[in-house]
Design a protein around this motif. Structure first.
Motif, PDB file in Angstrom:
ATOM      1  N   MET A   2       0.811  -1.217   0.000  1.00 14.43           N
ATOM      2  CA  MET A   2       0.000   0.000   0.000  1.00 14.43           C
ATOM      3  C   MET A   2       0.843   1.265   0.000  1.00 14.43           C
ATOM      4  O   MET A   2       0.356   2.336  -0.377  1.00 14.43           O
ATOM      5  N   GLY A   3       2.108   1.152   0.435  1.00 13.24           N
ATOM      6  CA  GLY A   3       2.973   2.323   0.438  1.00 13.24           C
ATOM      7  C   GLY A   3       3.631   2.626   1.762  1.00 13.24           C
ATOM      8  O   GLY A   3       4.390   3.597   1.857  1.00 13.24           O
ATOM      9  N   PHE A   4       3.366   1.838   2.808  1.00 13.11           N
ATOM     10  CA  PHE A   4       3.994   2.082   4.106  1.00 13.11           C
ATOM     11  C   PHE A   4       5.454   1.637   4.075  1.00 13.11           C
ATOM     12  O   PHE A   4       5.818   0.707   3.358  1.00 13.11           O
ATOM     13  N   GLU A   5       6.276   2.296   4.873  1.00 12.63           N
ATOM     14  CA  GLU A   5       7.673   1.910   4.988  1.00 12.63           C
ATOM     15  C   GLU A   5       7.784   0.578   5.748  1.00 12.63           C
ATOM     16  O   GLU A   5       6.894   0.214   6.525  1.00 12.63           O
ATOM     17  N   VAL A   6       8.900  -0.113   5.529  1.00 18.33           N
ATOM     18  CA  VAL A   6       9.081  -1.428   6.166  1.00 18.33           C
ATOM     19  C   VAL A   6       9.098  -1.284   7.674  1.00 18.33           C
ATOM     20  O   VAL A   6       8.481  -2.079   8.397  1.00 18.33           O
ATOM     21  N   GLN A   7       9.779  -0.269   8.202  1.00 19.50           N
ATOM     22  CA  GLN A   7       9.879  -0.096   9.660  1.00 19.50           C
ATOM     23  C   GLN A   7       8.536   0.237  10.293  1.00 19.50           C
ATOM     24  O   GLN A   7       8.340  -0.001  11.496  1.00 19.50           O
ATOM     25  N   ASP A   8       7.600   0.776   9.505  1.00 20.05           N
ATOM     26  CA  ASP A   8       6.256   1.032  10.022  1.00 20.05           C
ATOM     27  C   ASP A   8       5.368  -0.205   9.879  1.00 20.05           C
ATOM     28  O   ASP A   8       4.616  -0.545  10.794  1.00 20.05           O
ATOM     29  N   ALA A   9       5.430  -0.868   8.732  1.00 22.95           N
ATOM     30  CA  ALA A   9       4.577  -2.033   8.488  1.00 22.95           C
ATOM     31  C   ALA A   9       4.954  -3.215   9.366  1.00 22.95           C
ATOM     32  O   ALA A   9       4.099  -4.042   9.708  1.00 22.95           O
ATOM     33  N   ILE A  10       6.215  -3.292   9.772  1.00 22.17           N
ATOM     34  CA  ILE A  10       6.654  -4.436  10.571  1.00 22.17           C
ATOM     35  C   ILE A  10       6.000  -4.452  11.946  1.00 22.17           C
ATOM     36  O   ILE A  10       5.975  -5.495  12.622  1.00 22.17           O
ATOM     37  N   ALA A  11       5.438  -3.318  12.371  1.00 19.99           N
ATOM     38  CA  ALA A  11       4.729  -3.283  13.651  1.00 19.99           C
ATOM     39  C   ALA A  11       3.518  -4.211  13.637  1.00 19.99           C
ATOM     40  O   ALA A  11       3.068  -4.663  14.700  1.00 19.99           O
ATOM     41  N   LEU A  12       2.974  -4.511  12.454  1.00 20.65           N
ATOM     42  CA  LEU A  12       1.846  -5.435  12.366  1.00 20.65           C
ATOM     43  C   LEU A  12       2.235  -6.843  12.793  1.00 20.65           C
ATOM     44  O   LEU A  12       1.380  -7.624  13.205  1.00 20.65           O
ATOM     45  N   LEU A  13       3.517  -7.184  12.676  1.00 19.09           N
ATOM     46  CA  LEU A  13       3.982  -8.500  13.113  1.00 19.09           C
ATOM     47  C   LEU A  13       4.188  -8.559  14.619  1.00 19.09           C
ATOM     48  O   LEU A  13       4.063  -9.623  15.220  1.00 19.09           O
ATOM     49  N   ARG A  14       4.495  -7.424  15.225  1.00 20.47           N
ATOM     50  CA  ARG A  14       4.869  -7.410  16.640  1.00 20.47           C
ATOM     51  C   ARG A  14       3.695  -7.120  17.564  1.00 20.47           C
ATOM     52  O   ARG A  14       3.694  -7.572  18.718  1.00 20.47           O
ATOM     53  N   LEU A  15       2.714  -6.368  17.098  1.00 20.86           N
ATOM     54  CA  LEU A  15       1.592  -5.955  17.941  1.00 20.86           C
ATOM     55  C   LEU A  15       0.294  -6.527  17.389  1.00 20.86           C
ATOM     56  O   LEU A  15       0.129  -6.697  16.175  1.00 20.86           O
ATOM     57  N   ASP A  16      -0.646  -6.800  18.287  1.00 22.81           N
ATOM     58  CA  ASP A  16      -1.913  -7.416  17.902  1.00 22.81           C
ATOM     59  C   ASP A  16      -3.022  -6.396  17.682  1.00 22.81           C
ATOM     60  O   ASP A  16      -4.037  -6.725  17.075  1.00 22.81           O
ATOM     61  N   ASP A  17      -2.869  -5.187  18.195  1.00 24.11           N
ATOM     62  CA  ASP A  17      -3.973  -4.220  18.149  1.00 24.11           C
ATOM     63  C   ASP A  17      -3.755  -3.150  17.089  1.00 24.11           C
ATOM     64  O   ASP A  17      -4.252  -2.028  17.220  1.00 24.11           O
ATOM     65  N   LEU A  18      -3.004  -3.464  16.039  1.00 24.98           N
ATOM     66  CA  LEU A  18      -2.787  -2.532  14.943  1.00 24.98           C
ATOM     67  C   LEU A  18      -3.576  -2.979  13.717  1.00 24.98           C
ATOM     68  O   LEU A  18      -3.672  -4.183  13.438  1.00 24.98           O
TER      69      LEU A  18
END
Length: 232
Positions: free
Chosen positions: A122-138
């Motif tokens: 979609m266009g998000f940076e890797v360091q921002d999108a990777i938070a989806l792997l670490r957190l459940d409430d995103l």
């Protein structure tokens, strides 16, 4: 011929009922008590709970081919090392293909991995999108400008300009105040963050689309930022 009194019959019936209840209670107790000789089942793995190997494909838009190639190592490493997912890019179909394996331990790992790759597409940076792997409430929320108000021509361009601001100033202000990440992709707007923060950021963007002056939105974002800082 012997005659049995009614009291004797009642006593015999009560005794029979009591014996039956004792037998039932004994069976239920035996069923609830652990039996060492009974079957012992091992814990199921995440792959077995999901029903074996699962497969997902994420289509990559043309304008994200070059960022994907440049960031492929940063995308692949967390998927393979942490999520234990097999991943590859198919150049023929232009899709990122992911599959669980016998090493996959986390339940829902494939779904999280797909959300991560989709967010990058979609266009998000890797360091921002990777938070989806670490957190459940995103989550990622997507909507279009026409969902808020039908605009065409110069009116649409001015609405996009109000959202972005000069040099991206307005967008950065909303991101910092609401602790979200925003991507403007033509007429589509993608917001990454928690449910409550996404709602605050979306309300601010909708006001800009409807014609609210950026200065008024800045003041609202400052109030939101102060409230969030007091909460945490």
């Amino acid at each position: 011929m012997s005659v049995i009194s009614s009291s004797a019959l009642t006593a015999q019936a009560d005794a029979a009922v009591g014996a039956a209840e004792d037998a039932v209670m004994g069976d239920s107790t035996n069923a609830q008590s652990p039996n060492a000789s009974g079957p012992q089942f091992r814990a199921l793995s995440a792959r077995e709970i999901d029903g074996g190997d699962r497969f997902r494909r994420i289509r990559i838009p043309p304008h994200r081919y070059t960022p994907l190639r440049n960031n492929w190592e940063n995308i692949m490493r967390p998927l393979v090392e942490h999520m234990k997912i097999q991943v590859r890019f198919n150049p023929k179909t232009r899709m990122v293909e992911m599959k669980t394996s016998e090493h996959t331990e986390m339940q829902g790992a494939l779904s999280k991995s797909a959300d991560f790759v989709q967010a990058f597409a979609m266009g998000f940076e890797v360091q921002d999108a990777i938070a989806l792997l670490r957190l459940d409430d995103l989550y990622v929320d997507t909507f279009e400008i026409k969902d808020v108000k039908t605009l065409n021509g110069d009116h649409l361009s001015r609405a996009i300009g109000r959202i972005a601001g000069q040099g991206g100033k307005t967008r950065y202000a909303i991101e910092n105040a609401t602790r979200t990440r925003i991507v403007l992709a033509d007429q589509k707007i993608h917001i990454l963050g928690s449910f409550q923060n996404i709602k605050i950021a979306r309300d601010a963007i909708c006001k800009l689309i409807l014609g609210a002056p950026p200065g008024k939105v800045y003041n609202q974002m400052r109030n939101v930022a102060s409230r969030l800082s007091e909460r945490f």
